[in-house]
Design a protein around this motif. Structure first.
Motif, PDB file in Angstrom:
ATOM      1  N   SER A 120      -4.272   0.217 -26.834  1.00  0.00           N
ATOM      2  CA  SER A 120      -3.445  -0.859 -27.340  1.00  0.00           C
ATOM      3  C   SER A 120      -3.479  -2.059 -26.405  1.00  0.00           C
ATOM      4  CB  SER A 120      -2.001  -0.375 -27.483  1.00  0.00           C
ATOM      5  OG  SER A 120      -1.428  -0.159 -26.205  1.00  0.00           O
ATOM      6  N   ARG A 121      -2.913  -3.185 -26.890  1.00  0.00           N
ATOM      7  CA  ARG A 121      -2.822  -4.388 -26.068  1.00  0.00           C
ATOM      8  C   ARG A 121      -2.032  -4.107 -24.793  1.00  0.00           C
ATOM      9  NH1 ARG A 121       0.641  -9.747 -27.834  1.00  0.00           N
ATOM     10  NH2 ARG A 121       0.606 -10.774 -25.811  1.00  0.00           N
ATOM     11  N   THR A 122      -0.912  -3.378 -24.926  1.00  0.00           N
ATOM     12  CA  THR A 122      -0.078  -3.085 -23.753  1.00  0.00           C
ATOM     13  C   THR A 122      -0.845  -2.252 -22.739  1.00  0.00           C
ATOM     14  OG1 THR A 122       1.930  -3.166 -25.095  1.00  0.00           O
ATOM     15  CG2 THR A 122       2.060  -2.021 -22.983  1.00  0.00           C
ATOM     16  N   GLU A 123      -1.583  -1.243 -23.222  1.00  0.00           N
ATOM     17  CA  GLU A 123      -2.369  -0.399 -22.320  1.00  0.00           C
ATOM     18  C   GLU A 123      -3.470  -1.194 -21.641  1.00  0.00           C
ATOM     19  OE1 GLU A 123      -2.087   3.995 -24.429  1.00  0.00           O
ATOM     20  OE2 GLU A 123      -3.390   2.468 -25.300  1.00  0.00           O
ATOM     21  N   SER A 124      -4.109  -2.085 -22.393  1.00  0.00           N
ATOM     22  CA  SER A 124      -5.165  -2.918 -21.821  1.00  0.00           C
ATOM     23  C   SER A 124      -4.614  -3.815 -20.724  1.00  0.00           C
ATOM     24  CB  SER A 124      -5.801  -3.765 -22.927  1.00  0.00           C
ATOM     25  OG  SER A 124      -6.707  -4.696 -22.381  1.00  0.00           O
ATOM     26  N   ASN A 125      -3.493  -4.465 -20.992  1.00  0.00           N
ATOM     27  CA  ASN A 125      -2.881  -5.332 -19.985  1.00  0.00           C
ATOM     28  C   ASN A 125      -2.500  -4.552 -18.737  1.00  0.00           C
ATOM     29  OD1 ASN A 125      -3.142  -7.426 -21.769  1.00  0.00           O
ATOM     30  ND2 ASN A 125      -0.984  -7.526 -22.328  1.00  0.00           N
ATOM     31  N   SER A 126      -1.936  -3.360 -18.933  1.00  0.00           N
ATOM     32  CA  SER A 126      -1.534  -2.522 -17.803  1.00  0.00           C
ATOM     33  C   SER A 126      -2.747  -2.110 -16.973  1.00  0.00           C
ATOM     34  CB  SER A 126      -0.802  -1.280 -18.329  1.00  0.00           C
ATOM     35  OG  SER A 126      -0.480  -0.408 -17.275  1.00  0.00           O
ATOM     36  N   ALA A 127      -3.842  -1.775 -17.649  1.00  0.00           N
ATOM     37  CA  ALA A 127      -5.060  -1.373 -16.937  1.00  0.00           C
ATOM     38  C   ALA A 127      -5.573  -2.499 -16.058  1.00  0.00           C
ATOM     39  CB  ALA A 127      -6.124  -0.936 -17.936  1.00  0.00           C
ATOM     40  N   TRP A 128      -5.556  -3.728 -16.580  1.00  0.00           N
ATOM     41  CA  TRP A 128      -6.102  -4.838 -15.798  1.00  0.00           C
ATOM     42  C   TRP A 128      -5.183  -5.264 -14.667  1.00  0.00           C
ATOM     43  CZ3 TRP A 128     -10.807  -6.114 -15.113  1.00  0.00           C
ATOM     44  CH2 TRP A 128     -11.740  -5.611 -16.027  1.00  0.00           C
ATOM     45  N   ARG A 129      -3.896  -5.069 -14.854  1.00  0.00           N
ATOM     46  CA  ARG A 129      -2.992  -5.320 -13.723  1.00  0.00           C
ATOM     47  C   ARG A 129      -3.271  -4.317 -12.606  1.00  0.00           C
ATOM     48  NH1 ARG A 129       0.889  -6.311 -18.104  1.00  0.00           N
ATOM     49  NH2 ARG A 129       1.344  -8.558 -18.137  1.00  0.00           N
ATOM     50  N   LYS A 130      -3.581  -3.069 -13.003  1.00  0.00           N
ATOM     51  CA  LYS A 130      -3.867  -2.054 -11.989  1.00  0.00           C
ATOM     52  C   LYS A 130      -5.210  -2.307 -11.317  1.00  0.00           C
ATOM     53  CE  LYS A 130      -3.618   2.873 -11.037  1.00  0.00           C
ATOM     54  NZ  LYS A 130      -2.858   2.562  -9.808  1.00  0.00           N
ATOM     55  N   PHE A 131      -6.216  -2.752 -12.066  1.00  0.00           N
ATOM     56  CA  PHE A 131      -7.489  -3.129 -11.446  1.00  0.00           C
ATOM     57  C   PHE A 131      -7.263  -4.225 -10.408  1.00  0.00           C
ATOM     58  CE2 PHE A 131     -10.009  -1.297 -15.071  1.00  0.00           C
ATOM     59  CZ  PHE A 131     -10.840  -0.513 -14.292  1.00  0.00           C
ATOM     60  N   GLY A 132      -6.412  -5.189 -10.758  1.00  0.00           N
ATOM     61  CA  GLY A 132      -6.127  -6.272  -9.823  1.00  0.00           C
ATOM     62  C   GLY A 132      -5.481  -5.791  -8.545  1.00  0.00           C
ATOM     63  N   GLU A 133      -4.629  -4.804  -8.657  1.00  0.00           N
ATOM     64  CA  GLU A 133      -3.943  -4.269  -7.480  1.00  0.00           C
ATOM     65  C   GLU A 133      -4.855  -3.384  -6.643  1.00  0.00           C
ATOM     66  OE1 GLU A 133      -0.752  -2.209  -9.275  1.00  0.00           O
ATOM     67  OE2 GLU A 133       0.351  -4.031  -9.862  1.00  0.00           O
ATOM     68  N   ASP A 134      -5.679  -2.578  -7.296  1.00  0.00           N
ATOM     69  CA  ASP A 134      -6.456  -1.555  -6.587  1.00  0.00           C
ATOM     70  C   ASP A 134      -7.851  -2.014  -6.169  1.00  0.00           C
ATOM     71  OD1 ASP A 134      -4.302   0.055  -7.012  1.00  0.00           O
ATOM     72  OD2 ASP A 134      -5.230   1.289  -8.569  1.00  0.00           O
ATOM     73  N   ASP A 135      -8.534  -2.769  -7.019  1.00  0.00           N
ATOM     74  CA  ASP A 135      -9.955  -3.064  -6.783  1.00  0.00           C
ATOM     75  C   ASP A 135     -10.338  -4.370  -7.477  1.00  0.00           C
ATOM     76  OD1 ASP A 135     -12.193  -2.284  -5.419  1.00  0.00           O
ATOM     77  OD2 ASP A 135     -12.431  -0.389  -6.480  1.00  0.00           O
ATOM     78  N   PRO A 136      -9.803  -5.504  -7.028  1.00  0.00           N
ATOM     79  CA  PRO A 136      -9.943  -6.752  -7.793  1.00  0.00           C
ATOM     80  C   PRO A 136     -11.379  -7.243  -7.953  1.00  0.00           C
ATOM     81  CG  PRO A 136      -9.000  -7.179  -5.626  1.00  0.00           C
ATOM     82  CD  PRO A 136      -8.998  -5.703  -5.806  1.00  0.00           C
TER      83      PRO A 136
END
Length: 260
Positions: free
Chosen positions: A2-18
């Motif tokens: 979903s859109r919410t899951e996609s947004n959450s995934a990219w926020r986590k990529f930004g935090e962990d491995d930008p």
């Protein structure tokens, strides 16, 4: 996803491995990112921007310099920073606050004064703003097409009359293997974790989805938006086939009016 899951995934990529989130190559992982790799990362962005602007100038008669530029999905500033050399002002938009913090750090490192980095929600709150160049590259493929088409409509709308746009979309996967992996990641979270481990990543690493867009829908949107000049180039990122579409909006003729 979903859109919410996609947004959450990219926020986590930004935090962990930008940096890896932007270019998914092992040398750009946080744990192995050297000064040499970082320089190579930004050199690739500068090379892309130079090629892009040459393409727009020779094929669509774009100017040598732009006023306001929008870079949607700017990540850590790989393209927004070199775009700033050719613009009065660049606005970089991203869903990830951590990506934007890293982008601001990179902006300060090179002394680029004319870039403003904002979160996607803040950008969406100002839909009437117009830009002389609206650009997005290797971004929309990671967004579910339903939401992605709404974003494309907003991006196209924000191109000023007489201005230019560049949309990059993936439309198919060249190998059955890629289609199968994509299907597994979307529908079987446990299998997605096992694929992460097999590739040397943490089990909990978010799924980096790769979505296909219907090019008929995109071209219809452009035509309905008044676009009558465009050019396109094929892209291939490891078997994920795409199209980079550059277009120009017609200028409003002097003395003419547009109905409300």
């Amino acid at each position: 996803m979903s859109r919410t899951e996609s947004n959450s995934a990219w926020r986590k990529f930004g935090e962990d491995d930008p940096y890896f989130g932007v270019l998914s190559q092992p040398r750009y992982r946080r744990g192995s990112l050297t000064e040499g790799a970082l320089e190579e990362f930004f050199d690739s962005g500068a090379e892309y921007v130079d090629g892009l602007l040459t393409r727009l100038r020779t094929r669509l008669d774009a100017p040598q310099r732009f006023g306001d530029v929008l870079d949607f999905g700017c990540g850590v500033g790989r393209l927004a920073i070199p775009l700033a050399k050719y613009a009065d002002q660049v606005t970089g938009v991203d869903i990830s606050p951590a990506m934007l913090r890293e982008a601001q750090h990179n902006q300060e490192r090179v002394g680029a004064k004319n870039i403003n980095f904002v979160e996607t929600d803040a950008w969406l709150q100002d839909p009437t703003r117009r830009f002389d160049l609206v650009h997005t590259f290797i971004v929309l493929q990671h967004i579910p097409p339903g939401n992605g088409m709404r974003l494309i409509a907003q991006l196209v709308k924000q191109v000023a009359e007489g201005g230019f746009g560049v949309l990059h979309l993936t439309y198919t996967k060249d190998e059955p293997r890629l289609r199968y992996i994509s299907w597994v990641k979307k529908r079987l979270p446990l299998a997605a974790g096992l694929i992460n481990v097999a590739r040397g990543r943490r089990f909990s690493t978010p799924v980096m989805q790769m979505n296909d867009y219907n090019l008929n829908h995109v071209m219809h949107l452009l035509q309905r938006s008044g676009v009558n000049e465009f050019q396109a180039e094929y892209t291939d990122h490891g078997g994920y086939l795409g199209l980079s579409v550059g277009f120009k909006k017609p200028a409003i003729a002097s003395g003419s009016s547009v109905a409300a």
